[in-house]
Design a protein around this motif. Structure first.
Motif, PDB file in Angstrom:
ATOM      1  N   PHE A   1      34.876  19.946  -8.569  1.00 51.24           N
ATOM      2  CA  PHE A   1      33.914  19.513  -7.905  1.00 51.24           C
ATOM      3  C   PHE A   1      33.173  18.792  -9.038  1.00 51.24           C
ATOM      4  CE2 PHE A   1      29.629  20.655  -7.211  1.00 51.24           C
ATOM      5  CZ  PHE A   1      29.569  20.168  -5.739  1.00 51.24           C
ATOM      6  N   VAL A   2      32.654  17.552  -8.231  1.00 48.39           N
ATOM      7  CA  VAL A   2      31.581  16.679  -8.975  1.00 48.39           C
ATOM      8  C   VAL A   2      30.220  16.799  -8.531  1.00 48.39           C
ATOM      9  CG1 VAL A   2      31.175  14.327  -9.766  1.00 48.39           C
ATOM     10  CG2 VAL A   2      33.369  15.062  -9.686  1.00 48.39           C
ATOM     11  N   GLY A   3      30.034  16.733  -7.049  1.00 44.85           N
ATOM     12  CA  GLY A   3      28.662  16.769  -6.751  1.00 44.85           C
ATOM     13  C   GLY A   3      28.559  16.704  -5.210  1.00 44.85           C
ATOM     14  N   ASN A   4      27.730  16.920  -4.295  1.00 43.97           N
ATOM     15  CA  ASN A   4      27.460  16.576  -3.004  1.00 43.97           C
ATOM     16  C   ASN A   4      26.312  15.549  -2.852  1.00 43.97           C
ATOM     17  OD1 ASN A   4      25.948  17.522  -0.363  1.00 43.97           O
ATOM     18  ND2 ASN A   4      28.001  18.378  -0.087  1.00 43.97           N
ATOM     19  N   ILE A   5      26.943  14.679  -2.160  1.00 47.58           N
ATOM     20  CA  ILE A   5      25.898  13.231  -1.988  1.00 47.58           C
ATOM     21  C   ILE A   5      24.840  13.547  -0.969  1.00 47.58           C
ATOM     22  CG2 ILE A   5      25.916  10.994  -1.282  1.00 47.58           C
ATOM     23  CD1 ILE A   5      27.589  11.368  -3.767  1.00 47.58           C
ATOM     24  N   ALA A   6      25.046  14.289   0.153  1.00 42.66           N
ATOM     25  CA  ALA A   6      24.094  14.500   1.011  1.00 42.66           C
ATOM     26  C   ALA A   6      23.004  15.207   0.367  1.00 42.66           C
ATOM     27  CB  ALA A   6      24.707  15.161   2.138  1.00 42.66           C
ATOM     28  N   ARG A   7      23.466  16.448  -0.137  1.00 44.43           N
ATOM     29  CA  ARG A   7      22.554  17.287  -0.625  1.00 44.43           C
ATOM     30  C   ARG A   7      21.759  16.812  -1.919  1.00 44.43           C
ATOM     31  NH1 ARG A   7      25.368  21.872  -3.579  1.00 44.43           N
ATOM     32  NH2 ARG A   7      25.484  20.125  -5.300  1.00 44.43           N
ATOM     33  N   ASP A   8      22.646  16.184  -2.975  1.00 42.64           N
ATOM     34  CA  ASP A   8      21.848  15.793  -4.234  1.00 42.64           C
ATOM     35  C   ASP A   8      21.048  14.713  -3.801  1.00 42.64           C
ATOM     36  OD1 ASP A   8      23.277  17.920  -5.572  1.00 42.64           O
ATOM     37  OD2 ASP A   8      24.643  16.609  -6.042  1.00 42.64           O
ATOM     38  N   SER A   9      21.330  13.632  -2.865  1.00 42.00           N
ATOM     39  CA  SER A   9      20.513  12.408  -2.595  1.00 42.00           C
ATOM     40  C   SER A   9      19.447  12.620  -1.735  1.00 42.00           C
ATOM     41  CB  SER A   9      21.520  11.301  -2.154  1.00 42.00           C
ATOM     42  OG  SER A   9      21.902  11.848  -0.867  1.00 42.00           O
ATOM     43  N   LYS A  10      19.186  13.990  -0.923  1.00 38.86           N
ATOM     44  CA  LYS A  10      18.367  14.501  -0.124  1.00 38.86           C
ATOM     45  C   LYS A  10      18.418  13.506   1.122  1.00 38.86           C
ATOM     46  CE  LYS A  10      15.469  16.832  -3.634  1.00 38.86           C
ATOM     47  NZ  LYS A  10      13.988  17.160  -4.094  1.00 38.86           N
ATOM     48  N   LEU A  11      19.523  13.247   1.571  1.00 40.25           N
ATOM     49  CA  LEU A  11      19.422  12.244   2.853  1.00 40.25           C
ATOM     50  C   LEU A  11      18.907  13.028   4.157  1.00 40.25           C
ATOM     51  CD1 LEU A  11      23.093  10.452   2.501  1.00 40.25           C
ATOM     52  CD2 LEU A  11      20.732   9.422   2.324  1.00 40.25           C
ATOM     53  N   TYR A  12      19.075  14.384   4.141  1.00 46.55           N
ATOM     54  CA  TYR A  12      18.577  14.845   5.269  1.00 46.55           C
ATOM     55  C   TYR A  12      17.002  14.716   5.380  1.00 46.55           C
ATOM     56  CZ  TYR A  12      17.392  18.281   1.300  1.00 46.55           C
ATOM     57  OH  TYR A  12      17.005  18.828   0.181  1.00 46.55           O
ATOM     58  N   THR A  13      16.458  14.253   4.524  1.00 45.91           N
ATOM     59  CA  THR A  13      14.932  14.013   4.566  1.00 45.91           C
ATOM     60  C   THR A  13      14.590  12.620   5.261  1.00 45.91           C
ATOM     61  OG1 THR A  13      14.766  12.995   2.500  1.00 45.91           O
ATOM     62  CG2 THR A  13      14.566  15.479   2.377  1.00 45.91           C
ATOM     63  N   SER A  14      15.549  11.776   5.402  1.00 46.13           N
ATOM     64  CA  SER A  14      15.596  10.690   5.997  1.00 46.13           C
ATOM     65  C   SER A  14      16.001  10.419   7.310  1.00 46.13           C
ATOM     66  CB  SER A  14      16.272   9.428   5.045  1.00 46.13           C
ATOM     67  OG  SER A  14      15.648   9.321   3.850  1.00 46.13           O
ATOM     68  N   TYR A  15      16.551  11.570   7.737  1.00 45.81           N
ATOM     69  CA  TYR A  15      17.141  11.269   9.371  1.00 45.81           C
ATOM     70  C   TYR A  15      16.792  12.735   9.754  1.00 45.81           C
ATOM     71  CZ  TYR A  15      19.929   7.603   7.428  1.00 45.81           C
ATOM     72  OH  TYR A  15      20.517   6.433   6.729  1.00 45.81           O
ATOM     73  N   SER A  16      16.941  12.637  11.283  1.00 45.86           N
ATOM     74  CA  SER A  16      16.738  13.889  11.929  1.00 45.86           C
ATOM     75  C   SER A  16      17.902  14.771  11.913  1.00 45.86           C
ATOM     76  CB  SER A  16      16.235  13.379  13.503  1.00 45.86           C
ATOM     77  OG  SER A  16      17.512  12.732  14.067  1.00 45.86           O
ATOM     78  N   PRO A  17      17.791  15.887  12.269  1.00 47.20           N
ATOM     79  CA  PRO A  17      19.009  16.952  12.068  1.00 47.20           C
ATOM     80  C   PRO A  17      20.363  16.230  12.958  1.00 47.20           C
ATOM     81  CG  PRO A  17      17.065  18.188  12.443  1.00 47.20           C
ATOM     82  CD  PRO A  17      16.395  16.662  12.449  1.00 47.20           C
ATOM     83  N   SER A  18      19.840  15.620  14.258  1.00 46.22           N
ATOM     84  CA  SER A  18      20.939  15.280  15.067  1.00 46.22           C
ATOM     85  C   SER A  18      21.615  13.975  14.141  1.00 46.22           C
ATOM     86  CB  SER A  18      20.262  15.004  16.508  1.00 46.22           C
ATOM     87  OG  SER A  18      19.515  13.965  16.410  1.00 46.22           O
ATOM     88  N   ASP A  19      20.904  12.862  13.821  1.00 44.97           N
ATOM     89  CA  ASP A  19      21.207  12.095  13.250  1.00 44.97           C
ATOM     90  C   ASP A  19      22.021  12.068  11.876  1.00 44.97           C
ATOM     91  OD1 ASP A  19      20.478  10.400  15.271  1.00 44.97           O
ATOM     92  OD2 ASP A  19      18.622   9.685  14.324  1.00 44.97           O
ATOM     93  N   PHE A  20      21.395  13.250  11.099  1.00 42.60           N
ATOM     94  CA  PHE A  20      22.091  13.696   9.990  1.00 42.60           C
ATOM     95  C   PHE A  20      23.628  14.098  10.167  1.00 42.60           C
ATOM     96  CE2 PHE A  20      23.038  16.522   6.594  1.00 42.60           C
ATOM     97  CZ  PHE A  20      23.002  15.958   5.366  1.00 42.60           C
TER      98      PHE A  20
END
Length: 1015
Positions: free
Chosen positions: A38-57
């Protein structure tokens, strides 16, 4: 997994930029980890969930940009969870040899997939930097396992003998070399570590006591290098020190550090630096040799080479700024003394960047973008492009263009990323595929370009109706067909792709139910048996519609024509064809065309010669067109015409044929030159007296032409020699006249050139030489010898002599015959008188006493005088050419002849065609023949008168008198000829007369013969 986590140090740094929401994530990862670490999780580490709605995420998808990237292939990412893992064991020494920092960069593409669309939309690209951490997995190593150092016995105490230190591939804080140990440590030498900023440390062996070569000439010791890692690793080297005699001075470089900058495109073996050193010693102690220091790495030695004698430094392989920007190493110079002395210096080679790298283009297409529906909206994401240039500065600045106006290239980030978007709607029918080419160039002085392409397949949409090739379709079927025979096969095309181009066929209008139609194959079959005479054609309306959407359709009018059966033979249009061809026509020229007709609609003929025709040597017939051509050039002089038979037949029915005759007339071509018969080379001279009357014909030009018609019509002209215009030549007859009165001064030879011209086109002409000699008179013709007549002199002389002898013999013979004839006539006369007297007396006594012979004798005398007058003739002076002409005597034993004398002594049938002196005669042969016929008539009249008289006498007396009168009449004819100027009497004996045999020479009138011979 718990054990692995203790070796993974994860350090995440989140960088968010303004441009296109670019993100950079940094991770730390120890080397030598197992795959799937394991190296890392892009969605979590980049906090992409803050830029999209839950449905779009939840609609976001993740992928690595792996094309042309070796690093990206070492990792994998979960498309839904965005977790990054390793795919192989990573070795820091392989990935970043010699570098303090080892960073591996990969790009993660973030897409959003909405609804049922197959083409995702690229939202962002996240740069992931993975710092590969070192572990202590390598032991320190020395360049050589054994090192030999030579030192003079006079070396000063505390002098350092330099050698290379150990190298540890590990670069961690504690994993590199930490300490050195000299074994034994209590000997003649000590150990000193000399740190270098540019590489591993150097080792110096310090001389602790004075050396004496005579006491001990060599020493051996070991140096052990240890790192600070766990577990601790070490390496060693054996150092042998050889004690040598004294060499007073050591060579020294002119400077302790050499710096040089060279462009990366410097050719191999080019001298980039000359190392310079000096040594005050002489001879061998002052001779220098250059080399790399023992501490120089093999990497440098693989790139550069040093000439040991000149100290020239040059690259041994191609330099690459992008691979190594600078090289720093130690060089050594030593003398050749014993012992050798040396010194070292530092060399730094800076590699200057040159625009030698073209931009590299990497196109990354989502799998769904390879097939794009033709109804895809404009602005849809297709692919993204990554561009990089290994050059620096302006040489590394890149600009790109796309060469298909259906697509557009849009800059996406500062990392030279581009998005490719759909710029114009696609049309499967226009082009089912698109090959898109992208060209990029850098900003160098001489820009370098590169290009790459990708292919997009257009997915078809059922948006086109099927259509016939034409709105009017024609078909044919032969009459007397069978039921269900195929009339035609309808064909309609749908430009849509497979699955959307199936077509169904139907009949819209067919009121008489004449055909049946298969809806899928389009086969139109006959529903009835057709009769062309009653229905030559008919039309129906058909439709083609899309099998999936009946609203997509088209119609056409089908016209069916009923073809006729072949039941009529072909016929020639004429029973006899007449063609005309000029004999000048070249081979393979068209002579004419045979025409035939067939009452059938299909006019199908085959032309040929009839079996009895034998003209295939001269002509050929095109079996299809009936065109007759000549195989060779025809000659009218060989053939005036050709008659042959031809046949036209139906190739489909050998019984259907017709015959005709052909006549080919050969028209004359003016291909023959007139041939001049007179004058010729051997007969071209004519003599004319100067007093010949004006208008007299002196000769006729004789010529002919083998051509016909106008080509054979000749005209004649005098071309040369008629300067005095004494002669006139009739243009058409060829007769030459005396044009004007001639005088004695005109005598002489006139050399004329006459020409015979035909009337053809082009006109052909023949020329001949004609000599006209004007003489003073017939009796005094000049003695002329033509140049061409010398060869005939002997012949002429011989002929004259023979002629003279013959003339003398003839004259003597005539005289003898004349004398004998005279005596015979005298005797016969006396006998006749006696018989006449006796007869008269008897008659007078028997009848009335009147003498019956007197009136009879009077009639006889009158007749004899009449015949004598008719037989007597004289020469007409007006016809004489010359009063002094030689007149030959006429004899009863010779026929009358008209003589013409020519220069070559040859008598021709035509007097104008000879080279002769023109001679005249009192009577022509025709006149003589008329006279002879007249004499025969008179003889018959004598017999008639004698017969009438005898009827009055008794039989015996009458018979005797009749014989007597007949004989008398014959002699009278002979006697009367005596008084003529030309004697033509005949002589015979009394016995010959009684035996009813004529004279030895046939009876003939004589004519005055004027004969002139000139030699």
């Amino acid at each position: 997994m718990g054990f692995l986590w203790c070796y993974i140090l994860v350090h995440v740094t989140l960088i968010q930029t303004v441009f296109c929401k670019e993100l950079t994530l940094n991770y730390d990862l120890q080397e030598e980890q197992n795959p799937d670490t394991f190296v890392g999780n892009i969605a979590r580490d980049s906090k992409l969930y803050t830029s999209y709605s839950p449905s779009d995420f939840q609609l976001l998808r993740y992928s690595l940009f792996t094309q042309a990237s070796k690093v990206a292939k070492k990792f994998s990412i979960d498309a839904s969870s965005s977790t990054i893992r390793t795919t192989e064991r990573l070795d820091r020494e392989d990935e970043c040899r010699g570098k303090k920092l080892c960073t591996l960069s990969i790009d993660v593409e973030v897409y959003m997939v909405k609804g049922n669309t197959e083409t995702p939309d690229l939202k962002t690209i996240i740069r992931v930097n993975i710092n590969l951490l070192d572990i202590n997995d390598n032991a320190p190593t020395f360049p050589k396992n054994v090192v030999t150092l030579t030192v003079p016995e006079s070396v000063a105490v505390n002098q350092e003998l330099l050698t290379s230190g150990a190298v540890d591939l590990d670069t961690g804080e504690n994993n590199s070399v930490e300490s050195y140990e000299l074994i034994p440590s209590d000997g003649m030498f000590g150990l000193k570590v000399i740190e270098n900023s540019y590489g591993p440390a150097d080792l110096g062996l310090v001389v602790k006591q004075s050396l004496d070569r005579e006491t001990r000439s060599s020493f051996s010791m070991a140096v052990v290098a240890k790192d600070g890692g766990y577990p601790q690793r070490s390496g060693s080297v054996t150092i042998n020190v050889v004690v040598a005699d004294v060499n007073d001075n050591r060579p020294l470089f002119v400077k302790e550090e050499f710096n040089v900058t060279v462009p990366e495109d410097t050719p191999m073996r080019t001298v980039i630096l000359i190392l310079t050193a000096t040594d005050p010693d002489s001879d061998e102690n002052g001779q220098l040799a250059y080399k790399f220091s023992d501490r120089t790495s093999e990497n440098v030695k693989n790139v550069f080479t040093i000439d040991k004698d000149s100290g020239e430094l040059s690259p041994r392989k191609k330099l690459d700024y992008e691979e190594e920007k600078e090289y720093r190493f130690r060089v050594e110079v030593s003398d050749l003394g014993n012992p050798s002395r040396s010194s070292q210096a530092t060399v730094t080679v800076h590699i200057a960047d040159v625009d030698d790298n073209a931009p590299q283009i990497i196109i990354n297409m989502p799998p769904s973008s390879k097939d794009i529906s033709e109804d895809t909206e404009r602005g849809t994401f297709i692919a993204h492009v990554s561009v990089f240039d290994a050059d620096s500065g302006n040489n590394g600045k890149v600009s790109c263009q796309i060469h298909d106006n259906h697509f557009v290239l849009q800059k996406f980030s500062d990392f030279d990323y581009y998005k490719i978007l759909l710029n114009r709607s696609l049309d499967y029918e226009e082009s089912p595929t698109h090959t898109v080419n992208i060209t990029c160039e850098d900003g160098g002085i001489v820009p370098r370009k590169n290009s790459s392409s990708f292919t997009v397949k257009v997915k078809d949409v059922n948006d086109n109706p099927p259509s016939f090739n034409s709105d009017r379709i024609n078909a044919h079927i032969r009459e007397n067909n069978r039921y269900s025979d195929i009339v035609t096969i309808l064909t309609a095309t749908d430009p849509d792709g497979p699955g959307n181009n199936e077509v169904l066929y139907s009949i819209i209008s067919d009121p008489r139910d004449l055909v049946n139609l298969d809806s899928r194959s389009g086969e139109v079959r006959a529903a009835k048996i057709y009769d062309r005479e009653s229905m030559p054609s008919f039309t129906i309306t058909v439709k083609a519609e899309d099998a999936k959407d009946s609203r997509l359709s088209s119609t056409a009018v089908l016209s069916v024509f009923i073809d006729d059966d072949n039941d009529k033979p072909p016929r020639f249009t004429l029973p006899h064809f007449r063609f005309y061809v000029s004999e000048s026509q070249h081979a393979n020229s068209v002579i004419g065309k045979l025409n035939a007709t067939d009452r059938d609609v299909d006019q199908n003929f085959s032309f040929s010669f009839s079996e009895r025709s034998n003209v295939s040597k001269y002509f050929s017939i095109d079996s299809n067109t009936g065109i007759i051509r000549n195989k060779e050039r025809l000659d009218r002089e060989d053939h005036l015409r050709f008659d042959f038979g031809v046949v036209v037949s139906d190739p489909n029915n050998s019984q259907f044929k017709d015959k005709a005759n052909v006549t080919v007339f050969i028209k004359d071509w003016n291909d023959n030159t007139p041939i001049v018969v007179f004058p010729s080379d051997i007969n071209n001279t004519v003599y004319v007296p100067y007093h010949r009357a004006v208008g007299s014909i002196i000769l006729v030009i004789q010529a002919f032409d083998n051509d016909t018609e106008d080509n054979a019509k000749l005209t004649y002209t005098i071309e040369q020699g008629n300067d005095k215009e004494l002669f006139f030549l009739n243009l058409h007859s060829g007769e030459m006249y005396i044009a004007k009165e001639m005088h004695s001064t005109d005598t002489g030879t006139y050399k004329l050139v006459v020409a015979a011209h035909d009337s053809g086109e082009p006109q052909l002409t023949s020329y001949a030489n004609l000599n006209i000699i004007i003489t003073a008179s017939n009796a005094s013709l000049p003695f002329i010898i033509d140049n061409d007549a010398h060869q005939y002199i002997a012949i002429v002389i011989t002929l004259v002599c023979v002629t003279s002898v013959l003339c003398v013999a003839v004259i003597i013979t005539i005289c003898i015959i004349k004398k004998i004839d005279k005596e015979r006539r005298q005797t016969l006369k006396e006998k006749m008188q006696t018989q006449a007297a006796y007869t008269v007396d008897n008659v007078e006594t028997m009848e009335t006493g009147v003498s019956p012979n007197k009136p009879y004798e009077n009639e006889i005398d009158k007749l004899k005088r009449k015949i004598k007058r008719e037989l007597s003739f004289t020469v007409d002076d007006s016809h004489a050419m010359d009063t002094t002409a030689v007149t030959g005597a006429s004899f009863a034993t010779f026929k009358n002849m008209t003589s013409y004398s020519s220069i070559d002594q040859k008598t021709l049938a035509n007097p104008q065609a000879c080279s002769s002196v023109l001679t005249n005669n009192t009577h022509t042969p025709e006149h003589t023949n008329l006279k002879m016929a007249h004499y025969a008539e008179k003889k018959r009249e004598i017999h008639r008168l004698a017969s009438e008289r005898i009827q009055e006498l008794d039989c015996d007396t009458a018979h005797w008198l009749s014989e007597t009168e007949v004989k008398k009449a014959d002699d009278v004819t002979s006697e009367l000829s005596q008084g003529a100027e030309t004697d033509s009497g005949r002589g015979c004996s009394e016995e010959d007369s009684q035996s009813n045999r004529g004279s030895a020479v046939p009876h003939s009138d004589s004519a005055i013969v004027r004969h002139a011979s000139y030699v």
